[in-house]
Design an enzyme around this catalytic site. Structure first.
Site, PDB file in Angstrom:
ATOM      1  N   ARG A  72       0.444   5.627  -1.806  1.00  0.00           N
ATOM      2  CA  ARG A  72      -0.034   6.846  -1.327  1.00  0.00           C
ATOM      3  C   ARG A  72      -0.174   6.573   0.488  1.00  0.00           C
ATOM      4  NH1 ARG A  72      -4.131   4.427  -4.273  1.00  0.00           N
ATOM      5  NH2 ARG A  72      -3.773   5.670  -6.050  1.00  0.00           N
ATOM      6  N   ASP A  81      -1.759  -6.502  -7.115  1.00  0.00           N
ATOM      7  CA  ASP A  81      -2.871  -6.361  -6.598  1.00  0.00           C
ATOM      8  C   ASP A  81      -3.198  -7.407  -5.415  1.00  0.00           C
ATOM      9  OD1 ASP A  81      -5.676  -6.190  -5.927  1.00  0.00           O
ATOM     10  OD2 ASP A  81      -6.261  -6.177  -8.116  1.00  0.00           O
ATOM     11  N   SER A 107      -5.587  -0.960  13.556  1.00  0.00           N
ATOM     12  CA  SER A 107      -6.523   0.458  13.977  1.00  0.00           C
ATOM     13  C   SER A 107      -7.193   0.353  15.290  1.00  0.00           C
ATOM     14  CB  SER A 107      -7.555   0.323  12.891  1.00  0.00           C
ATOM     15  OG  SER A 107      -8.656   1.434  13.214  1.00  0.00           O
ATOM     16  N   TYR A 130     -14.393  -3.788   8.942  1.00  0.00           N
ATOM     17  CA  TYR A 130     -13.063  -3.211   8.800  1.00  0.00           C
ATOM     18  C   TYR A 130     -12.341  -3.527  10.044  1.00  0.00           C
ATOM     19  CZ  TYR A 130      -9.286   0.390   8.857  1.00  0.00           C
ATOM     20  OH  TYR A 130      -8.109   0.859   8.665  1.00  0.00           O
ATOM     21  N   GLY A 144       0.830  -1.247   0.034  1.00  0.00           N
ATOM     22  CA  GLY A 144       0.079  -0.029  -0.099  1.00  0.00           C
ATOM     23  C   GLY A 144       0.740   1.442  -0.030  1.00  0.00           C
ATOM     24  N   ALA A 145       1.906   1.156  -0.812  1.00  0.00           N
ATOM     25  CA  ALA A 145       3.057   2.387  -0.733  1.00  0.00           C
ATOM     26  C   ALA A 145       3.008   3.345  -1.675  1.00  0.00           C
ATOM     27  CB  ALA A 145       4.277   1.796  -0.848  1.00  0.00           C
ATOM     28  N   LYS A 174      -9.083  -5.784  11.282  1.00  0.00           N
ATOM     29  CA  LYS A 174      -7.989  -5.586  11.899  1.00  0.00           C
ATOM     30  C   LYS A 174      -7.785  -6.278  13.180  1.00  0.00           C
ATOM     31  CE  LYS A 174      -6.489  -2.371   9.136  1.00  0.00           C
ATOM     32  NZ  LYS A 174      -5.310  -2.395   8.710  1.00  0.00           N
TER      33      LYS A 174
END
Length: 268
Positions: free
Chosen positions: A13, A68, A147, A169, A10-11, A173
């Protein structure tokens, strides 16, 4: 981090980009993993191309590993491709994430499956692929981006954030947290550290800005660099020493921060 090789998912942004740039500035060679390769190819700003250009302009060593992570077959190739480009990886940052807000009973099966593939199955498999080599070499650092939504809301009455549409979500996590503590225990003594790190407040990433009901008007915002600073603390410690922790950025850094939604005092 001189001489280190870090894989960051996920680099392209957001938090992943900040962590990759900070680790590169500290001397690590970075394998950037994301599916947005070129600028303008996504509805969201940011791309591997742009992050690479910035790191190289500052003298860093970096390569792109397009993938992906919602496609299991592509997950299988990430570690091998990164190591072919940069050498044996001793650091893995599982940051890639996605959230579809809404009531738990209304979440579409495809979106539910996509979230679990990206934030649970992919990190688990990447650990399986990367950690054995780290153990053989006697050192390694795994950092899972978590999170506060993984924690359980205390109630009733429940805090407002408990019904803000983040149940799937939070489930993802929570699974990532359990991977962190369990894998830390299993590999303890091998020189491999496994930790989880979440934000203390809101980080206005491009994705959050588009889909989140949380804004600077209703949630305390933390500095964009806090997660990168905290990641460096956990991944900069002696290998195998600081491990099995579930930490939050501002708390870990010892920086005063106002309580807002997701306050630890309203969870268990």
């Amino acid at each position: 981090m001189d001489g280190r090789v870090a894989i960051v998912t996920g680099a392209s942004r957001g938090i992943g980009r900040h962590i990759a740039e900070r680790m590169a500035a500290e001397g690590a060679a970075i394998a950037l993993v994301a599916r947005t390769v070129t600028r303008g190819s996504s509805a969201l700003p940011g791309s591997l191309e742009e992050v690479m250009e910035g790191i190289r302009a500052r003298g860093g060593r970096v390569e792109a590993v397009p993938a992906d992570l919602t496609v299991p077959e592509q997950v299988e190739t990430v570690v091998t491709r990164a190591e072919e480009l940069l050498g044996p990886a001793d650091t893995l940052v599982n940051n890639a994430g996605v959230n579809f807000y809404g009531p738990a009973l209304d979440i579409r099966p495809r979106r539910y499956a996509l979230m679990f593939q990206m934030m649970v199955h992919a990190p688990f498999r990447l650990c399986q692929l990367a950690v054995p080599g780290m153990m053989e070499r006697g050192r390694g650092w795994i950092l899972n981006i978590t999170s506060k939504q993984a924690r359980h809301p205390a109630g009733p009455p429940y805090p407002d954030w408990a019904s803000d549409g983040c149940v799937p979500y939070g489930m993802c996590k929570a699974a990532l947290d359990r991977l962190t503590t369990g894998l830390a225990a299993e590999v303890h003594g091998t020189g491999v550290s496994v930790n989880a790190l979440g934000t203390s407040g809101l980080v206005m990433t491009p994705g959050v800005a588009v889909v989140s009901p949380h804004t600077p008007d209703n949630t305390p915002v933390e500095d964009d660099g806090a997660m990168a600073d905290a990641a460096l603390v956990l991944c900069g410690a002696d290998p195998g020493t600081v491990t099995g922790r579930i930490s939050y950025s501002m708390d870990l850094l010892g920086r005063p921060f106002p309580e807002g939604p997701w306050a630890l005092s309203s969870t268990f």
